[in-house]
Design an enzyme around this catalytic site. Structure first.
Site, PDB file in Angstrom:
ATOM      1  N   SER A  36     -17.776 -23.557  52.437  1.00 57.02           N
ATOM      2  CA  SER A  36     -16.599 -23.831  51.873  1.00 57.02           C
ATOM      3  C   SER A  36     -15.332 -24.488  52.500  1.00 57.02           C
ATOM      4  O   SER A  36     -14.405 -24.986  51.891  1.00 57.02           O
ATOM      5  CB  SER A  36     -16.103 -22.526  51.205  1.00 57.02           C
ATOM      6  OG  SER A  36     -16.913 -21.847  50.514  1.00 57.02           O
ATOM      7  N   HIS A  52     -14.380 -16.272  38.565  1.00 53.64           N
ATOM      8  CA  HIS A  52     -12.766 -16.389  38.709  1.00 53.64           C
ATOM      9  C   HIS A  52     -12.059 -16.828  37.624  1.00 53.64           C
ATOM     10  O   HIS A  52     -10.852 -16.469  37.589  1.00 53.64           O
ATOM     11  CB  HIS A  52     -12.605 -17.223  39.899  1.00 53.64           C
ATOM     12  CG  HIS A  52     -13.060 -17.068  41.267  1.00 53.64           C
ATOM     13  ND1 HIS A  52     -14.279 -17.424  41.646  1.00 53.64           N
ATOM     14  CD2 HIS A  52     -12.604 -16.519  42.207  1.00 53.64           C
ATOM     15  CE1 HIS A  52     -14.649 -16.983  42.822  1.00 53.64           C
ATOM     16  NE2 HIS A  52     -13.444 -16.264  43.194  1.00 53.64           N
ATOM     17  N   CYS A  55     -13.468 -20.778  44.919  1.00 51.66           N
ATOM     18  CA  CYS A  55     -14.227 -20.808  43.920  1.00 51.66           C
ATOM     19  C   CYS A  55     -15.462 -21.693  43.827  1.00 51.66           C
ATOM     20  O   CYS A  55     -14.998 -22.778  44.129  1.00 51.66           O
ATOM     21  CB  CYS A  55     -13.515 -20.761  42.625  1.00 51.66           C
ATOM     22  SG  CYS A  55     -14.500 -21.089  40.985  1.00 51.66           S
TER      23      CYS A  55
END
Length: 647
Positions: free
Chosen positions: A327, A370, A383
Site C-alpha cells: 500500500s 470501507h 482502502c
C-alpha cells in the site's frame, strides 16, 4: 748465376696476388670490426649502459596507505592501523621445519597458515622473506624478540591493515577489503602492478570496491642494488607513494548505529534520507556482520554461519532487496489519477470489501468494506477497492510513468554493491519478459503494489522524499573526496501540480495523526515534529478461495517465510519536511504493527539528532520506549548485541 724459369716467376706473381687479396680481406674485416666496436662503445653506449644498470638495479614497489573513510561529522569508519606480521627467510633459517616448530611453540600459529607458508617457501627464492603469520599482536612480537637466537631467519615486521572501528554498523555500506585473488585479476585488462604484490588488499564490495581507484593511492618505489642471482645488496634511493583519497560519507554514524540497533533481531532494512539534498543520513540492513572478519581472513565456520543464516546477513537489503511495495504504492496511483484529471480530492468510490473484474473477485483488506471513501480516506484507511477503481480508469502505462517520475524502477547511482533497479511493469515488458499479454487483472494487482511491481527500500525513500519536496531529489552517499564537496542530490521540480502533492501529503498526515489512520498508534505527538506516513503490507503467498471462505490465517499462525512483508514510509516534520524514512521488515506481518513503530523511532532519532525526549511519544508508549532506549544505548556494533557501551 742461374735465373728462375718462367714457371717459378709465374708462381711468385700468383702468391703475391693471393697475399694481397687475403691481406685486403683481413684489413677490411678488422676495419668493419673496429667500426662496429666504435658504434657499440660510442653511439650505443647509453643503451648498453642502461641494460647493464637494469641487471644491477631493481625497482621495488612500496604499497601506498589506503584512503580512510569518515562519516559526515568526521567519525572514523574505515582506518589504517599498524599491523604486525612474522616473516621467515629460508636461506637464513637453515632447517625451516625446525625453526617453524620452535616458532609455533613461542606464538600461536594456525596450522592452515603454516602449510601455506611452507608451500610458499618452497617456490620462493631462498633470500626472499615469506609471511608466516599476519596481523599478530604486540605480545607475539615481543616474544619473538626475546627468542631471536633460537629463531634464525624469523623477523617481525610492521605494516598497515584495514580496520572498521564501527564494526557491523557500516558493513553493507562500505563493505570490506581482502587480498587480490586470481578472479580479481581476471576481470582487469591491464592490472596495476601494485595488485601483484603478495597479499595486497583491494575493496571487495561496497564503497571499498566501487571507489577502489580513489582509495588505493599511488605506489612508491625504491631502487635497490642486487647481485647476479637477485639478492638485495643495498637500497640506493626511495620515493614514497601517494596515499589514497579520504572519503567522507553523508551518513551520520550515531544515527546509523541507532538504526542498526533498532532493527536488531529482524530481517529488515531502513533508509533515512534528507529530502532537500538527497543526503543518505543512514542506510542499513539487518542482520549485519563484522567486516573485520573478512580482512583478517574469515574462518570456514564463521563464513558458513553467515551463508546458512536464513535472514541473509551478507545481503545489503536496503539496496539489493526488492519487494512488492504494497500500500505504500498507493500514493503513486493517487498522484497519477490526480495528474490525469480522473479524480478530485472529494470524489468517492464505494468499497463493499471487494471488486469484481473480468469474473474475478479482488478483495479489500477489510472484508466488510470501507463504504464511500475519498482520496484522504482511501490513504488514511488504506482502502484497496478505491485504487482498483482508479487503476481501471488509468491503465498501467500512466501508473508506471508516475512510478518512474517518483524514482521507482530506477537504479540509483550510489557506490554500493548490486544496487537493484526494481520493476515498474508495462505491457511491453510482460510481452518480452514473460511471453504473455498484459491482462486487466495485472493492472488491478499493480494498483496496490502487488503483482509485478517491485521496489527497494532505497527507492521507497526516494519516492517519499520526492512527494515531500516536490523535486526530483536523488540519493547521495559521498559527501566529500579529499575534502572536495561532491555534487548535491538536489533535483529540479517534478512538474506536478502543487495542489495535488499537497492533497497526498495531507492524506499521509492523516494516516499517522487521525484516529482512524492505520499508523495512528505510531504517531509523533511533539509539536513541530509530527510525521506523515503510509503503511504497507505485501503478500508473499496466494490466499485461496477456500482459505478465504474458512477465514484467512493470521501471520502469527504461519511459518516465518510465508508471512507478509511489513512496510512503512514517512516524511517529517509535516510542516517543513527535512527527512524521509523507509522501513521494510521481511515477513514482519503488518505494516502498522511491525514497520511503523520502527520507522517512527528512527524518524525521531534523526529529527532530534540523538535520543528524543519521552514526551515526543504517546503517553501509553513511554514506559516501553524508556526500556527500549535503555537497551539500545548498550548496543555494540561489533557483535550486534547489547553490551556496556554503544560507542
Amino acid at each position: 748465376m742461374k735465373r728462375p724459369g718462367k714457371d717459378t716467376a709465374a708462381g711468385f706473381r700468383k702468391m703475391s696476388r693471393r697475399a694481397l687479396i687475403v691481406g685486403g680481406a683481413q684489413a677490411g674485416f678488422m676495419g668493419l670490426l673496429a667500426l662496429r666496436m666504435r658504434y657499440m662503445q660510442v653511439e650505443e653506449a647509453d643503451k648498453f649502459r642502461l641494460l647493464a644498470e637494469e641487471n644491477r638495479i631493481n625497482i621495488r614497489l612500496i604499497p601506498p596507505a589506503r584512503g580512510e573513510i569518515f562519516d559526515r561529522n568526521g567519525v572514523p569508519i574505515a582506518v589504517n592501523d599498524p599491523s604486525y606480521r612474522i616473516t621467515l627467510t629460508r636461506e637464513d633459517a637453515g632447517d625451516v621445519d625446525a625453526v617453524l616448530a620452535r616458532l609455533q611453540a613461542v606464538v600461536s600459529l594456525d596450522d592452515e597458515e603454516l602449510e601455506r607458508a611452507r608451500a610458499e617457501l618452497k617456490r620462493t627464492q631462498p633470500f626472499f622473506p615469506v609471511t608466516v603469520a599476519d596481523q599478530v599482536d604486540w605480545t607475539d612480537v615481543t616474544r619473538i624478540a626475546v627468542n631471536t637466537p633460537a629463531l634464525p631467519g624469523v623477523t617481525p615486521e610492521v605494516g598497515l591493515t584495514r580496520t572498521y572501528p564501527r564494526g557491523s554498523d557500516f558493513a553493507h555500506v562500505i563493505g570490506y577489503v581482502g587480498p587480490v585473488s586470481d578472479y580479481d585479476l581476471s576481470k582487469m585488462e591491464a592490472p596495476d602492478q601494485l595488485l601483484l604484490i603478495p597479499r595486497f588488499q583491494i575493496g571487495k564490495v561496497g564503497v571499498e570496491s566501487k571507489l577502489e581507484d580513489d582509495l588505493r593511492g599511488k605506489a612508491g618505489a625504491r631502487r635497490v642494488e642486487v647481485n647476479h642471482i637477485g639478492r638485495e645488496m643495498r637500497e640506493l634511493d626511495r620515493r614514497e607513494g601517494q596515499q589514497g583519497r579520504d572519503l567522507q560519507l553523508t551518513i551520520d554514524a550515531d544515527l546509523q548505529n541507532y538504526l542498526q540497533a533498532r532493527l536488531d533481531g529482524e530481517s529488515a532494512a531502513a533508509v533515512v534520507m534528507d529530502v532537500r539534498n538527497g543526503d543518505l543520513l543512514a542506510i542499513g540492513s539487518a542482520p549485519s556482520f563484522d567486516p573485520n572478519l573478512f580482512v583478517r581472513g574469515i574462518s570456514v565456520a564463521d563464513y558458513r554461519a553467515l551463508t546458512d543464516n536464513k535472514y541473509r546477513p551478507l545481503a545489503a537489503k536496503a539496496v539489493q532487496g526488492i519487494y512488492p511495495p504494497g500500500s505504500t504504492f498507493k500514493m503513486v496511483v493517487a498522484l497519477a489519477a490526480l495528474d490525469a484529471g480522473l479524480v478530485g480530492p472529494e470524489d468517492t468510490y464505494y468499497c463493499p470489501g471487494h471488486l469484481e473484474v473480468s469474473g474475478r473477485r479482488f478483495h479489500c483488506w477489510k472484508g466488510a468494506g470501507h463504504g464511500h471513501v475519498n482520496l484522504e480516506g482511501s490513504l488514511r484507511e488504506s482502502c484497496d477497492v478505491y485504487y482498483y477503481e482508479l487503476a481501471l480508469e488509468l491503465g498501467i502505462e500512466k501508473i508506471t510513468a508516475m512510478s518512474n517520475r517518483l524514482g521507482l524502477g530506477e537504479r540509483m547511482d550510489i557506490p554500493m554493491s548490486a544496487v537493484a533497479a526494481g520493476l515498474t511493469p508495462t505491457k511491453a515488458w510482460k510481452r518480452e519478459a514473460r511471453g504473455q499479454e498484459w491482462v486487466i487483472g495485472d493492472t488491478v494487482n499493480s494498483s496496490i503494489g502487488q503483482g509485478y511491481v517491485l521496489a527497494s527500500p532505497l527507492q521507497l525513500a526516494v519516492m517519499t522524499a520526492r512527494i515531500a519536496s516536490g523535486t526530483a531529489v536523488t540519493p547521495r552517499l559521498i559527501k566529500k573526496i579529499n575534502g572536495i564537496e561532491q555534487p548535491s542530490g538536489e533535483g529540479p521540480p517534478l512538474g506536478l501540480n502543487e495542489n495535488h502533492l499537497r492533497q497526498v501529503r495531507k492524506s499521509m498526515y492523516s494516516v499517522s495523526n487521525n484516529r482512524r489512520g492505520t499508523a495512528y498508534g505510531s504517531r509523533i505527538i511533539a509539536e513541530g515534529f509530527r510525521m506523515a506516513g503510509k503503511t504497507g503490507t505485501s503478500q508473499v503467498r496466494n490466499i485461496t478461495a477456500k482459505e478465504r471462505a474458512a477465514g484467512v490465517r493470521s501471520n502469527a499462525d504461519l511459518p516465518w517465510e510465508r508471512r507478509d512483508h511489513a512496510l512503512f514510509v514517512d516524511f517529517a516534520p509535516y510542516e517543513d519536511p527535512r527527512i524521509a524514512v523507509a522501513v521494510v521488515i521481511e515477513h514482519g506481518g503488518g505494516g502498522s504493527s511491525a514497520a511503523a513503530p520502527v520507522a517512527r523511532d528512527i524518524t525521531l532519532q534523526a529529527l532530534y539528532g540523538g535520543e528524543p525526549p519521552l514526551d515526543a511519544y504517546p503517553t501509553k508508549d513511554r514506559n516501553r520506549i524508556r526500556e527500549l532506549q535503555n537497551r539500545l544505548r548498550d548496543y555494540n556494533p561489533s557483535t550486534g548485541k547489547d553490551s556496556k557501551s554503544r560507542a
